[in-house]
Design an enzyme around this catalytic site. Structure first.
Site, PDB file in Angstrom:
ATOM      1  CE1 TYR A 477      -3.940   2.085   0.268  1.00  0.00           C
ATOM      2  CE2 TYR A 477      -2.569   3.326   1.963  1.00  0.00           C
ATOM      3  CZ  TYR A 477      -3.614   3.163   1.046  1.00  0.00           C
ATOM      4  OH  TYR A 477      -4.553   4.275   1.214  1.00  0.00           O
ATOM      5  CB  SER A 557      -7.056   3.198  -2.639  1.00  0.00           C
ATOM      6  OG  SER A 557      -7.450   4.429  -2.330  1.00  0.00           O
ATOM      7  CG  ASP A 640     -14.064   4.111  -6.296  1.00  0.00           C
ATOM      8  OD1 ASP A 640     -14.246   4.964  -5.084  1.00  0.00           O
ATOM      9  OD2 ASP A 640     -13.356   3.466  -6.195  1.00  0.00           O
ATOM     10  CG  HIS A 675     -12.582   3.176  -2.430  1.00  0.00           C
ATOM     11  ND1 HIS A 675     -11.692   3.558  -3.782  1.00  0.00           N
ATOM     12  CD2 HIS A 675     -11.400   3.364  -1.616  1.00  0.00           C
ATOM     13  CE1 HIS A 675     -10.652   3.604  -3.536  1.00  0.00           C
ATOM     14  NE2 HIS A 675     -10.329   3.543  -2.272  1.00  0.00           N
TER      15      HIS A 675
END
Length: 707
Positions: A477, A557, A640, A675
């Site tokens: 991430y 993301s 989203d 999302h």
């Protein structure tokens, strides 16, 4: 389209799945290019696919339909796709529980019998028979409306629950009497980025924005947050503005009450890092809102109070966090006193049963200590093994609490914890078909480009031959001070039981080592994040866990941005790429929804010439040049409104344009989804099926050979 599908089928089936079939570049649907140019500090930047930002336009909807046809037809030709789906459905079909908690006379807990679209909320009195309290599966016929939040009055007689339709961040809030589940008043609408904080039984605080009235309601900018108070029995139009709005504009405003409901705590900020803190003493009528911290240079929040004594967690002058105390009469930082000083590990504290539970991150894994309210350490809490532990928080009068422990090889298990004795007992153990004794996880530390040591946990079957041919998925991430800690994934069983490897790297930009680690991956340091990820992939190859022909990368993301940027910088290192709901246009991300709030991590193209040039260089959409890119399946969703799907639309179009090799470039657009949170079980299984099928197909790996 018939000729295209015929060609596609031939490309996939002209050779056995275990042998590389000679394929031509897929004939993707024609994507028009429009002459759109924006000038930044004298540099003209072409944006030919900007028209895809209008998600409501007929031509955008048509483009999505055509792309989905291509994607689904490609996936349908993979011979073992159904076997993967059936295996996932079998693996998923076990009872799943959420940790219990008490409200009034009831104990509440969530449960999913296996393949239900959404988990059901149950309640019981003592050891009585559980009854259904809320069943989100009845919110909509297709299971895409989810329970997105729930709060109770202190006496447990009233509950306010929020629902999300199709995965949107926009919520509706519904109030009910818990005794008979009858509804109270009207449904509140257009609530976003908000909890509900009850004040007695009269009403509650919540936050929202004005919903966009022009253009896309999903993509429209949301800039000014408002903290409102809703009094039961009155229309939403009569709700009182408490903080925010045009007079004190902030992008994010949230509020909660201390357990005794004496203090209203307000957090206000313009970015996702740091916050101002305000306090109002509700025990004194007409009490003003008092400023505690007047800037966003630190993160600060009230954990608890004993009378006027406040317990505060903060990273002010403590990058790894500390707990301080202060009297509410003079709550400013100058008066703070350390209760649990900053240590070498990152602290995240909760309270319950009159104790403080210090959940430390030690190399991205959990270390739990229990303190009394005077800051005296009482014990370290023994955990089953190295992994993640979450929970512990409960009400002051409770004698026990619950926590969930998990790791990459330890399915989530809920423990009941006796606060007085420190004894943990299993409350619910996951029934998933997985034998942890056959698998292993180990943590390694590898060296990034600038010499920084970065941790990574690698999971696979015991005794796996490290011959460079193991299908491997590398996940990370690397942003927003968010820590990636060990957690069990039912979906990953498909990879592991087919001789695969799952690797998770804890990159800079995250919170695994506190605010210093976070800041080392922000703004003009963002390249560190990509370097850390590239070095992780190189480590796996160098140490023969896998090779470039069997290495895939995934992230969602901010992690989708990571995958997109690394694809552009090192297209040679990975065989397969999964950028999910990614931030792909770094020059325009701040023009949509709450994107401007991400500026602390990213900076914006408007900040300076230097910041623009830095963003422009790594922005995935702009950095793509003609090259031989990995097989890629971009994923996004039509609802989203966090990272709008236009990011993925534009990136996929540019990637299809610039792909020089034969590897496919597909985009998979989920409908009635957002999302990520709140997706139905069927949606999750479908996406995971397609992910593994696509990965194995493009690595020429044949899973479930004996099925």
């Amino acid at each position: 389209m018939r000729s295209f599908f015929a060609l596609l089928g031939a490309a996939l089936l002209s050779a056995p799945a275990h042998a590389q079939a000679p394929v031509k570049r897929l004939p993707y649907p024609q994507t028009k290019k429009v002459d759109t140019v924006t000038t930044y500090f004298g540099t003209k930047v072409a944006d030919p696919y900007r028209w895809l930002e209008n998600d409501q336009a007929p031509d955008t909807k048509g483009w999505v339909q055509e792309q989905n046809k291509v994607t689904q037809h490609y996936l349908a030709q993979i011979p073992y796709r159904d076997a993967i789906r059936k295996r996932l459905e079998t693996l998923w079909n076990y009872e799943k529980y959420g940790a219990p908690y008490k409200e009034g006379k009831y104990t509440y807990f969530s449960k999913n019998t296996g393949l239900q679209s959404q988990s059901v909320l149950y309640r019981q009195v003592g050891k009585g028979t559980p009854e259904v309290f809320l069943d989100p599966n009845k919110f909509s016929k297709d299971g895409t409306t989810s329970l997105a939040g729930l709060s109770f009055t202190k006496d447990g007689s009233l509950a306010a629950y929020s629902i999300s339709e199709g995965g949107s961040d926009w919520r509706k809030v519904i109030v009910m009497k818990t005794a008979d589940k009858s509804l109270v008043g009207d449904t509140l609408k257009n609530v976003k980025f908000s909890g509900t904080a009850w004040r007695g039984n009269d009403g509650f605080y919540y936050s929202s924005y004005d919903k966009p009235t022009t253009g896309s309601q999903l993509a429209g900018k949301t800039q000014i947050h408002r903290l409102m108070y809703h009094k039961l029995g009155t229309p939403q139009s009569a709700d009182q503005l408490i903080f925010g709005g045009e007079k004190t504009p902030r992008r994010y405003v949230g509020a909660y009450l201390t357990e005794d409901e004496r203090f209203l705590v307000i957090s206000a900020r313009n970015t996702t890092t740091g916050n101002e803190l305000y306090l109002q003493d509700l025990s004194k009528p007409g009490s003003p809102i008092v400023q505690v911290v007047d800037n966003e240079k630190s993160t600060v929040g009230v954990l608890d109070n004993v009378g006027s004594k406040l317990y505060i967690q903060t990273n002010l002058n403590a990058p790894n966090n500390r707990v301080v105390t202060v009297d509410a009469a003079n709550p400013q930082p100058a008066n703070w006193k350390d209760l649990i000083p900053e240590g070498k590990n990152v602290l995240n504290a909760t309270t319950g049963g009159g104790k403080i539970f210090a959940n430390y991150l030690k190399d991205a894994t959990a270390l739990i200590e229990q303190y009394d309210m005077n800051g005296k350490k009482e014990r370290s809490i023994a955990l089953p093994s190295v992994g993640s532990a979450g929970g512990f928080g409960t009400k002051k009068e409770e004698k026990e609490t619950y926590y969930t422990f998990t790791s990459y090889t330890y399915p989530p298990t809920i423990f009941k914890y006796d606060i007085a004795t420190g004894k943990s007992t299993v409350w619910k153990k996951a029934g998933v078909q997985f034998d942890p004794s056959k698998f292993e996880s180990k943590q390694v530390f590898y060296t990034s480009k600038d010499g920084t040591k970065v941790p990574m946990i690698i999971t696979h079957k015991k005794g796996l031959a490290l011959n460079g041919k193991n299908p491997t998925l590398l996940y990370a991430y690397g942003g927003f001070n968010s820590s990636v800690t060990p957690s069990f994934s039912t979906s990953n069983i498909v990879l592991l039981e087919n001789g695969g490897i799952y690797a998770v790297a804890n990159l800079r930009g995250g919170g695994e080592y506190g605010e210093k680690w976070h800041n080392a991956g922000t703004k003009m340091q963002k390249q560190n994040v990509f370097d850390d990820f590239i070095a992780a992939g190189e480590y796996l190859v160098k140490n023969n866990y896998t090779s470039k022909d069997y290495l895939a990368m995934a992230g969602g993301s901010n992690g989708g941005l990571l995958v997109g940027a690394v694809m552009a910088q090192r297209p040679d290192l990975f065989k397969v790429a999964f950028p999910a709901v990614g931030v792909m246009d770094m020059l325009r991300y701040n023009q949509f929804t709450a994107g401007a709030g991400w500026a602390y991590d990213y900076g914006t193209a408007q900040d300076s010439k230097e910041m623009f040039e830095y963003l422009y260089k790594y922005s995935p959409y702009h950095a793509l040049k003609p090259a031989n890119y990995p097989a890629t399946m971009v994923t996004t969703a039509d609802h989203d409104d966090r990272v709008v799907p236009a990011h993925s639309f534009k990136f996929a179009s540019k990637l299809q344009e610039t792909q020089q090799g034969p590897a496919p470039v597909l985009i998979r657009v989920e409908t009635k989804a957002g999302h990520g949170a709140g997706r139905s079980t069927a949606q999750v299984i479908s996406e995971q099926t397609d992910k593994w099928a696509f990965m194995f197909q493009n690595m020429n790996v044949l899973p479930y050979q004996n099925n």
